[in-house]
Scaffold this motif. Sequence first.
Motif, mmCIF file in Angstrom:
data_model
loop_
_atom_site.group_PDB
_atom_site.id
_atom_site.type_symbol
_atom_site.label_atom_id
_atom_site.label_comp_id
_atom_site.label_asym_id
_atom_site.label_seq_id
_atom_site.Cartn_x
_atom_site.Cartn_y
_atom_site.Cartn_z
ATOM 1 N N GLY A 118 39.609 0.875 1.860
ATOM 2 C CA GLY A 118 39.118 1.526 3.057
ATOM 3 C C GLY A 118 39.467 2.993 3.059
ATOM 4 O O GLY A 118 40.490 3.401 2.512
ATOM 5 N N ILE A 119 38.601 3.813 3.654
ATOM 6 C CA ILE A 119 38.889 5.233 3.794
ATOM 7 C C ILE A 119 38.850 5.585 5.276
ATOM 8 O O ILE A 119 38.041 5.051 6.040
ATOM 9 N N GLU A 120 39.759 6.457 5.660
ATOM 10 C CA GLU A 120 39.899 6.863 7.057
ATOM 11 C C GLU A 120 40.088 8.369 7.114
ATOM 12 O O GLU A 120 40.715 8.953 6.222
ATOM 13 N N THR A 121 39.556 8.966 8.151
ATOM 14 C CA THR A 121 39.759 10.401 8.365
ATOM 15 C C THR A 121 40.151 10.636 9.821
ATOM 16 O O THR A 121 39.669 9.940 10.722
ATOM 17 N N PRO A 127 29.795 14.416 13.608
ATOM 18 C CA PRO A 127 29.258 13.342 12.773
ATOM 19 C C PRO A 127 29.188 13.667 11.279
ATOM 20 O O PRO A 127 28.902 12.782 10.473
ATOM 21 N N ASP A 128 29.448 14.911 10.894
ATOM 22 C CA ASP A 128 29.329 15.266 9.473
ATOM 23 C C ASP A 128 30.249 14.424 8.594
ATOM 24 O O ASP A 128 29.874 14.031 7.487
ATOM 25 N N VAL A 133 31.489 10.215 4.455
ATOM 26 C CA VAL A 133 32.091 8.934 4.081
ATOM 27 C C VAL A 133 31.035 7.982 3.521
ATOM 28 O O VAL A 133 31.258 7.302 2.516
ATOM 29 N N VAL A 134 29.854 7.951 4.139
ATOM 30 C CA VAL A 134 28.767 7.104 3.642
ATOM 31 C C VAL A 134 28.348 7.565 2.243
ATOM 32 O O VAL A 134 28.162 6.755 1.329
ATOM 33 N N ALA A 135 28.220 8.871 2.050
ATOM 34 C CA ALA A 135 27.816 9.403 0.737
ATOM 35 C C ALA A 135 28.873 9.111 -0.329
ATOM 36 O O ALA A 135 28.537 8.746 -1.457
#
Length: 197
Positions: A118-121, A127-128, A133-135
């Motif tokens: 998992g990745i979190e920011t 929304p950028d 994250v999707v890319a």
Amino acid sequence: KGTQDILDMRRYDAICSAARTHLSRANFTHIQLPVLEYDQLFKHSVGQHTDIVTKEMYSFSANGKEVLCLRPEGTAGTMRAFLENKIEDKPWQVFSVGSMFRHERPQKGRYRQFYQAGIETYGIPGPDIDAEVVAISARLWRLLGLRNVELQINSLGSSEARAAYRDILVAYLTEHESQLDEDSKRRMLSNPLRVLD
């Protein structure tokens, strides 16, 4: 039932290694979260009436006082780590890889112990970062050689739009309550979107 032995870790290690390399290059820091957390963390952050909390967590009392659980997901623990350790460096971009646990009826291809990256920011408004994250995830799939993967993006919109949709959905489900199973009837009031799962 719902668990498995992995007798050859080479494929798992290769996937984890590729994910670590890819995410590190994208400026995400690898962190390790505890497997045990206080169950209140998930009741508070995920929601008291969600399926994760009401029937999917492995919770137990360690000493008759505190209730612990095996982590069912990674976001709540990452946020806890951010707050508990008073992280001041922002943005904070992290990823973790590890076992998660859900006490649900095992279905084909699902296990009670499973592995998740998992990745979190935190600290990046707008929304950028969601698009990034999707890319990053889509690039990782290509890097791993996955074919015939279709990326689908969904949104429930603003808080106001979600509330309006929830009201419409509950009204519809109420009209058709006799056709719902017991789980769906319970979810209809506590977490109606899960009826659609």
